[in-house]
Design a protein around this motif. Structure first.
Motif, mmCIF file in Angstrom:
data_model
loop_
_atom_site.group_PDB
_atom_site.id
_atom_site.type_symbol
_atom_site.label_atom_id
_atom_site.label_comp_id
_atom_site.label_asym_id
_atom_site.label_seq_id
_atom_site.Cartn_x
_atom_site.Cartn_y
_atom_site.Cartn_z
ATOM 1 N N ASN A 61 1.863 -13.028 -4.162
ATOM 2 C CA ASN A 61 2.404 -14.063 -3.418
ATOM 3 C C ASN A 61 1.114 -15.288 -3.634
ATOM 4 N N PRO A 62 1.807 -16.224 -4.285
ATOM 5 C CA PRO A 62 1.026 -17.493 -4.633
ATOM 6 C C PRO A 62 0.586 -18.068 -3.266
ATOM 7 N N ALA A 63 1.263 -18.205 -2.097
ATOM 8 C CA ALA A 63 0.664 -18.704 -0.612
ATOM 9 C C ALA A 63 -0.300 -17.812 -0.204
ATOM 10 N N TYR A 64 -0.272 -16.561 -0.366
ATOM 11 C CA TYR A 64 -1.480 -15.674 0.009
ATOM 12 C C TYR A 64 -2.779 -15.817 -0.727
ATOM 13 N N VAL A 65 -2.564 -16.152 -2.056
ATOM 14 C CA VAL A 65 -3.596 -16.428 -2.916
ATOM 15 C C VAL A 65 -4.260 -17.637 -2.484
ATOM 16 N N ALA A 66 -3.524 -18.751 -2.080
ATOM 17 C CA ALA A 66 -4.070 -19.772 -1.789
ATOM 18 C C ALA A 66 -4.955 -19.729 -0.485
ATOM 19 N N GLN A 67 -4.323 -19.098 0.372
ATOM 20 C CA GLN A 67 -4.935 -18.939 1.801
ATOM 21 C C GLN A 67 -6.100 -18.010 1.491
ATOM 22 N N ILE A 68 -6.267 -17.137 0.773
ATOM 23 C CA ILE A 68 -7.581 -16.527 0.427
ATOM 24 C C ILE A 68 -8.521 -17.398 -0.192
ATOM 25 N N ALA A 69 -7.980 -18.401 -1.180
ATOM 26 C CA ALA A 69 -8.861 -19.083 -2.011
ATOM 27 C C ALA A 69 -9.503 -20.289 -0.792
ATOM 28 N N ARG A 70 -8.790 -20.679 0.180
ATOM 29 C CA ARG A 70 -9.312 -21.611 1.185
ATOM 30 C C ARG A 70 -10.308 -20.895 2.170
ATOM 31 N N GLN A 71 -9.891 -19.933 2.560
ATOM 32 C CA GLN A 71 -10.775 -18.921 3.650
ATOM 33 C C GLN A 71 -12.103 -18.657 3.020
ATOM 34 N N GLN A 72 -12.011 -17.509 1.962
ATOM 35 C CA GLN A 72 -13.135 -17.203 1.444
ATOM 36 C C GLN A 72 -13.902 -17.937 0.540
ATOM 37 N N TYR A 73 -13.167 -19.022 -0.094
ATOM 38 C CA TYR A 73 -13.986 -19.547 -1.360
ATOM 39 C C TYR A 73 -14.242 -21.138 -1.012
#
Length: 102
Positions: A61-73
């Motif tokens: 899911n691209p939205a989940y990947v974007a969320q992880i990119a914002r939160q963790q990185y």
């Protein structure tokens, strides 16, 4: 002489019982324990496999990947601005304790 033959036959009979029942029984018990350990390991690996499958599905899911990119990185979308909040340093105590009288 007959007594020696009887004792020899009894000893051979006891040896045969050991080889026919005791040794295979011990091996059977060890195999049962090994099967139990293998079954437990299989259950743990199946649970881990299911968790990894769920995580792999989420990463599609691209939205989940974007969320992880914002939160963790700390990544941002093009055109967005990232802000960092710096907390004030914790004041350190400057008081000293006099040495104990001894």
């Amino acid at each position: 002489m007959r007594r020696a033959v009887r004792i020899l036959l009894v000893m051979v009979g006891l040896g045969a019982l050991v080889f026919l029942f005791v040794l295979p029984g011990r091996t059977w018990l060890q195999q049962g324990q090994a099967m139990s350990r293998a079954g437990h390991k299989l259950a743990v690996l199946n649970a881990e496999n299911a968790a990894l499958s769920r995580q792999a599905a989420q990463l599609q899911n691209p939205a989940y990947v974007a969320q992880i990119a914002r939160q963790q990185y700390g990544l941002v979308k093009p055109g967005d601005q990232a802000y960092g909040i710096l907390l004030p340093p914790v004041p350190t105590s400057t008081t000293t304790v006099p040495p104990a009288a001894g």
